[in-house]
Enzyme design. Structure first.
Site, PDB file in Angstrom:
ATOM      1  N   ASP A  39     -62.215 -39.960  78.001  1.00 37.51           N
ATOM      2  CA  ASP A  39     -62.206 -39.503  76.796  1.00 37.51           C
ATOM      3  C   ASP A  39     -63.483 -39.111  75.606  1.00 37.51           C
ATOM      4  O   ASP A  39     -65.211 -39.389  77.148  1.00 37.51           O
ATOM      5  CB  ASP A  39     -61.582 -40.444  76.312  1.00 37.51           C
ATOM      6  CG  ASP A  39     -61.052 -40.259  74.861  1.00 37.51           C
ATOM      7  OD1 ASP A  39     -61.436 -39.097  74.634  1.00 37.51           O
ATOM      8  OD2 ASP A  39     -60.645 -41.194  74.017  1.00 37.51           O
TER       9      ASP A  39
ATOM     10  N   GLU B  21     -51.441 -39.051  68.428  1.00 36.94           N
ATOM     11  CA  GLU B  21     -51.822 -39.530  67.448  1.00 36.94           C
ATOM     12  C   GLU B  21     -52.566 -39.643  65.480  1.00 36.94           C
ATOM     13  O   GLU B  21     -52.827 -40.413  65.784  1.00 36.94           O
ATOM     14  CB  GLU B  21     -53.218 -39.817  68.486  1.00 36.94           C
ATOM     15  CG  GLU B  21     -54.102 -39.002  68.290  1.00 36.94           C
ATOM     16  CD  GLU B  21     -55.682 -38.961  68.783  1.00 36.94           C
ATOM     17  OE1 GLU B  21     -54.966 -39.667  70.162  1.00 36.94           O
ATOM     18  OE2 GLU B  21     -56.285 -38.428  69.291  1.00 36.94           O
TER      19      GLU B  21
END
Length: 659
Positions: free
Chosen positions: A412, A467
């Protein structure tokens, strides 16, 4: 004297040849697309589809050190044409094999460089190739996109800036802004892919492929107000920690060049995909066709599948005898859920380790016990890591966790696509493959074909996924869901992370951190598992939520993540999309709409003729306009002559398994 005179004549001949305009034409195999290349003071290309001008004359060049410009006053040594009609296997894709048919033209130029052009029935591409004996420094590249009219665009602007002073540090997440070319926001950048809407229902999507050891392409408005020109991030010289939780690497100094690289190499493809109907865009193979073949010979260990995911649902499980959170008991619960539902993996997102040192574990998480527990239940463990933490000792970290039995990493906060970052992605992919580890690149620029080159990379973000429902109440998510299959998904898989079991109508939607909700209906979420390409596909909601909706969970668990065949049935950018995919002898179908309720007819003629099928169908319930969780499940007999009409609710969907 004779030698001097001879040399002077040769020089004059070369100068005359360089200044003489030369034109070349390349057509697609079906003859509908024509590429005209003009070599004069500059090299330009013009692209037409039948009688429609797709790209007006647009220049291309590459500037090396010592002001050597490839493409300025270029001298063609010889052109070479070839027709190719072949196919290749695609084991972790939306179809088992990909047809690759095109005509190509290679223009070999004086000064050791070439430009290769390819014309397919659905688009065109070009790339620079250099044959220099020594390493080169690329100072800049000119990519111009000119148009004959002020067309409408769907453009993803750079919005989420990790460093306000550096627009090239970005999460690559943005909704599409529908504006005319002339309305492109000044002094801003947009990233690829983006779409141009022409007359006569034709559209073009602009992409790049085979991005290796080179920065990604951005565009900005050019001076003509009728086109775009390229921008690239220069090579990073100095970096510091910053951004979210101080786990980004922010650039404090950049070089005056893009990359220092091998002198003999090919550069990224510049691509235009052209379509006469929107549905075809949702089934494009262009990036896959232009990518380098797999560098992994033995792919038997690569296992796509679904993932029970913790972060979106905030580890929110209840009716249990322990405190839920980032701890061993909670993750055993996730593993038990995954095992019962034949979900292949569980991801441990941020919190299982220190964010800046993933060799140091959270004392509440017994990782070795979880690996053993998962192995007994046929559930693999995937670990989250920031790019910064992983690259402190990539080889050592990957080997350590592979030896423990970890199946892969979710990497990430890359948030860049300069040449240094792109090279790092390839390095991580190779080292992960050496340790037989899967990869999911989150916080990542769009895929550009590396998923074919390193098929252990099963997913990428570079998409404004579910998200964002936790904190962006004003986003129009159903509109975006009905847009990305025609634009972003053309670049490759999307780590969108669908699967919300709490669903809301437009008027009822509110962001929530621990009880997050999706915009649109339950069937909209179910359909995304077929529509969105994702060989490693998340199940974003909590085990508690899935067990309370077991019928929907059973459906999700049955949908594969890779397929043997794909048929894009119908759709219109930003409005709706319907896709059917086949795995073995079973078909899977998904359809979604934006906030407009609409009636759609499913024509089952894609089924094998003469065979009878049973369809398990989830459609929006009669009250889904008020209660978005409302759905109807039915079993219907169908064959290739069947046509069924369904009403999709506002933000609705339709999902089927056809056996």
């Amino acid at each position: 004297m004779k030698k001097l005179f001879s040399g002077l004549c040769l020089l004059l001949l070369n100068l005359s040849f360089a200044q003489q305009k030369q034109d070349f034409v390349l057509n697609s195999p079906d003859g509908k697309i024509e590429v005209k290349i003009a070599v004069n003071d500059k090299i330009t290309w013009t692209v037409s589809h039948e009688k429609d001008l797709i790209l007006a004359p647009s220049a291309m060049s590459m500037t090396l050190d010592q002001n050597r410009v490839l493409g300025q006053h270029a001298v063609v040594l010889n052109p070479k044409k070839e027709s190719v009609d072949t196919s290749f296997d695609a084991p972790f894709y939306k179809k088992k094999s990909v047809q690759n048919k095109y005509n190509k033209l290679i223009l070999n130029f004086k000064n050791d460089f070439s430009i290769e052009y390819r014309a397919f029935d659905d688009g065109v591409a070009y790339r620079f190739i250099t044959q220099k004996k020594k390493n080169i420094t690329v100072k800049s590249e000119e990519v111009v996109l000119n148009f004959d009219q002020d067309y409408s665009t769907l453009m993803p602007y750079v919005r989420d800036l990790r460093n306000p002073k550096d627009p090239f540090i970005s999460s690559f997440e943005a909704h599409y802004e529908n504006k005319k070319i002339s309305e492109f926001a000044k002094d801003t950048l947009a990233f690829l892919p983006f779409l141009i809407d022409y007359k006569n229902h034709k559209k073009a999507v602009f992409l790049e492929a085979n991005l290796e050891d080179y920065p990604g392409l951005f565009v900005t408005n050019n001076n003509s107000k009728s086109g775009f020109e390229s921008r690239f991030s220069s090579y990073p010289l100095q970096e510091k920690n910053g951004g979210f939780n101080n786990i980004n690497r922010l650039i404090t100094e950049r070089a005056d060049y893009l990359v220092q690289t091998k002198g003999t190499r090919s550069f990224p493809w510049r691509i235009i995909v052209i379509s006469e109907n929107d549905a075809a865009l949702a089934n494009s193979d262009m990036v896959q066709k232009l990518a380098e073949p797999s560098k992994i010979k033995d792919m038997s260990w690569i296992k796509p599948g679904k993932v029970a995911w913790d972060w979106w649902n905030d580890w929110n499980i209840y009716n249990v005898g322990f405190k839920a959170g980032i701890n061993t008991q909670t993750y055993k619960y996730y593993i038990d859920f995954a095992s019962r539902n034949k979900v292949e993996y569980v991801v441990l997102d941020e919190g299982w380790s220190l964010e800046d040192d993933i060799m140091k574990h959270n004392p509440n998480v017994d990782l070795e016990a979880l690996i053993a527990y998962g192995k007994e239940r046929n559930v693999g463990i995937i670990l989250w890591s920031s790019w910064m933490a992983l690259t402190k000792n990539t080889s050592g970290i990957l080997k350590n966790y592979a030896d423990l039995g970890i199946k892969g990493f979710k990497v990430d906060f890359l948030d860049r696509d300069d040449a240094k970052m792109v090279k790092s992605v390839y390095d991580i992919a190779q080292k992960a493959a050496d340790n037989k580890l899967l990869l999911d690149f989150h916080g990542m620029y769009k895929p550009t074909g590396i998923q074919r080159t390193y098929p252990n990379i099963l997913n990428f973000e570079g998409v404004k996924g579910l998200e964002n429902n936790k904190w962006t109440p004003n986003d129009d998510v159903p509109l975006y869901d009905c847009t990305i299959p025609f634009i972003r998904m053309m670049a490759g898989p999307m780590d969108y992370t669908p699967g919300a079991m709490r669903n809301a109508t437009k008027s009822e939607f509110k962001p929530s951190h621990s009880n997050p909700v999706s915009q649109g209906t339950r069937c909209h979420q179910l359909a995304l598992y077929t529509i969105f390409e994702a060989p490693l596909q998340m199940m974003a909601d909590s085990p508690t939520a899935y067990m309370a909706a077991q019928e929907s969970t059973d459906f999700i668990a049955k949908v594969p993540t890779t397929f043997d065949e794909t048929v894009s049935l119908n759709g219109e950018v930003g409005k709706s999309v319907t896709i059917a995919r086949k795995k073995a002898n079973t078909w899977y179908l998904g359809a979604i709409t934006n906030w407009d309720s609409r009636e759609i007819t499913i024509d089952f003629s894609f089924l094998e003729k003469g065979k009878k099928f049973e369809a398990e169908i989830f459609s929006d319930g009669i009250n889904a306009d008020k209660a978005a969780v409302d759905y109807k499940r039915e079993i219907v007999n169908v064959d290739s002559t069947t046509k069924l009409t369904y009403r999709l609710a506002s933000g609705g969907g339709l999902a089927m398994i056809i056996r």
